[in-house]
Write a protein that holds these residues in place. Structure first.
Motif, PDB file in Angstrom:
ATOM      1  N   THR A   1       0.863   5.709  -0.398  1.00  0.00           N
ATOM      2  CA  THR A   1       0.029   6.900  -0.259  1.00  0.00           C
ATOM      3  C   THR A   1       0.688   8.051  -0.997  1.00  0.00           C
ATOM      4  OG1 THR A   1      -1.143   8.307   1.336  1.00  0.00           O
ATOM      5  CG2 THR A   1       1.082   7.624   1.929  1.00  0.00           C
TER       6      THR A   1
ATOM      7  N   ARG B   1      -4.500  13.526  -0.001  1.00  0.00           N
ATOM      8  CA  ARG B   1      -3.736  12.289   0.097  1.00  0.00           C
ATOM      9  C   ARG B   1      -4.571  11.192  -0.534  1.00  0.00           C
ATOM     10  NH1 ARG B   1      -4.045   9.928   5.422  1.00  0.00           N
ATOM     11  NH2 ARG B   1      -5.304   8.333   4.402  1.00  0.00           N
TER      12      ARG B   1
ATOM     13  N   ASP C   1      -4.720   7.017  -1.361  1.00  0.00           N
ATOM     14  CA  ASP C   1      -4.155   5.717  -1.002  1.00  0.00           C
ATOM     15  C   ASP C   1      -4.383   4.709  -2.124  1.00  0.00           C
ATOM     16  OD1 ASP C   1      -3.401   6.738   1.458  1.00  0.00           O
ATOM     17  OD2 ASP C   1      -5.255   6.109   2.439  1.00  0.00           O
TER      18      ASP C   1
ATOM     19  N   THR D   1       4.893  10.333  -3.469  1.00  0.00           N
ATOM     20  CA  THR D   1       4.367   9.026  -3.075  1.00  0.00           C
ATOM     21  C   THR D   1       5.362   8.315  -2.174  1.00  0.00           C
ATOM     22  OG1 THR D   1       3.123   8.830  -5.140  1.00  0.00           O
ATOM     23  CG2 THR D   1       3.514   6.802  -3.900  1.00  0.00           C
TER      24      THR D   1
ATOM     25  N   GLU E   1       0.849  -1.190   0.000  1.00  0.00           N
ATOM     26  CA  GLU E   1       0.000   0.000   0.000  1.00  0.00           C
ATOM     27  C   GLU E   1       0.881   1.236   0.000  1.00  0.00           C
ATOM     28  OE1 GLU E   1      -3.321  -0.152   2.627  1.00  0.00           O
ATOM     29  OE2 GLU E   1      -3.377   2.027   2.907  1.00  0.00           O
TER      30      GLU E   1
END
Length: 304
Positions: free
Chosen positions: A212, A279, A281, A225, A210
């Motif tokens: 962000t 932001r 994700d 990122t 993952e």
């Protein structure tokens, strides 16, 4: 027009405001349905004070105001050139937050962050998914459920990942959020719906990592990122509530980039009507495919 290494475009400079109001959530424990929701906002006044201090160092007059029943009178009296919107909820209700940019519009006060439409979209993950999918932005297969007894789409493949449709900040995300079978899923759905009293979005879980992406859309629009390193409490590096809010000191950040990611992030920023900063994700599977899973355009929290 110049570009920089973060994929931004450099525009002409503008003058700074002379007088700024920092507006933040009015936080009282009785406003929130549970302790998790309250914990994500309990230091809103402290964070607003930190932000105001930085603004003051720029030589700008600044004052902070809680978004309570006196906010309209306070803003009229202070008459700022602009407002920095750090509000995340009204009386503990995130969905009411879109009224704050509406208030700024009525009072003719320029403000930071998303407008009424963008703010409202941010409180409905299911609707965000539909907008992204219709604009070619990849998302997980999913289903919105309002009861733990709702029929689950048989086309969804386990493991499944249920998450609150309205709330952000990893609220409701725990070590049992990756559900390997229907029994685990039903138990998690019941817990989320009873505790938080809102629909749940069930994703096909994307095994992988993952990342962000922070978007700064101003004089010099940029996308940064990172992959957050969380210590592996859950497999596939899921950002649980405890990791983000109780053990945040253990989170590490590693710069990340992949071909095409920056362009997808910018497109999502525009499609979801975000403004100034956000932001976003993204899950990335083992084949390197992107799946956009959430957005956040309000920075009223210390650890977000």
């Amino acid at each position: 027009m110049q570009t920089d290494e973060a994929g931004g475009s450099v525009q002409n400079e503008v003058s700074l405001p002379k007088k700024v109001a920092v507006v933040y959530s009015d936080v009282k424990r009785e406003y929130f349905v549970n302790e998790e929701d309250y914990l994500t906002e309990e230091d809103a006044d402290v964070y607003a004070g930190d932000v105001a201090q930085h603004i003051s160092k720029m030589g700008i007059e600044v004052a902070s105001f809680a978004c309570d029943n006196q906010i309209t009178d306070n803003l009229k009296k202070y008459a700022p050139d602009m407002a920095l919107n750090l509000v995340d909820s009204i009386r503990g209700d995130t969905s009411l937050g879109s009224s704050v940019p509406g208030l700024f519009e009525v009072l003719h006060i320029p403000y930071t962050g998303a407008g009424v439409l963008g703010w409202s979209l941010g409180t409905n993950k299911f609707l965000m998914y539909q907008l992204m999918r219709s604009n070619g932005i990849p998302i997980p297969n999913h289903q919105l459920v309002s009861s733990s007894s709702d029929m689950i789409d048989p086309n969804l493949r386990y493991p499944l990942f249920p998450k609150l449709n309205i709330e952000h900040s990893s609220i409701g995300i725990a070590n049992d959020s990756i559900c390997e079978n229907e029994r685990e899923l039903r138990a998690k759905l019941k817990d989320l719906i009873v505790k938080h009293k809102q629909p749940v979005l069930v994703d096909e879980f994307i095994a992988g990592i993952e990342v962000t992406s922070a978007v700064l859309d101003g004089l010099n629009t940029k996308v940064y990122t990172v992959q957050r390193k969380t210590g592996g409490e859950t497999k596939d590096d899921v950002m649980t509530f405890d990791k983000k809010w109780r053990n945040w000191q253990n989170i590490g950040y590693e710069k990340f980039d992949a071909p095409g990611l920056r362009e997808h992030v910018k497109k999502a920023f525009d499609v979801l009507k975000m403004s100034d900063y956000a932001r976003i994700d993204v899950r990335i599977d083992h084949a390197g495919r992107f799946y956009f899973i959430d957005r956040r355009d309000r920075y009223g929290h210390r650890y977000e």
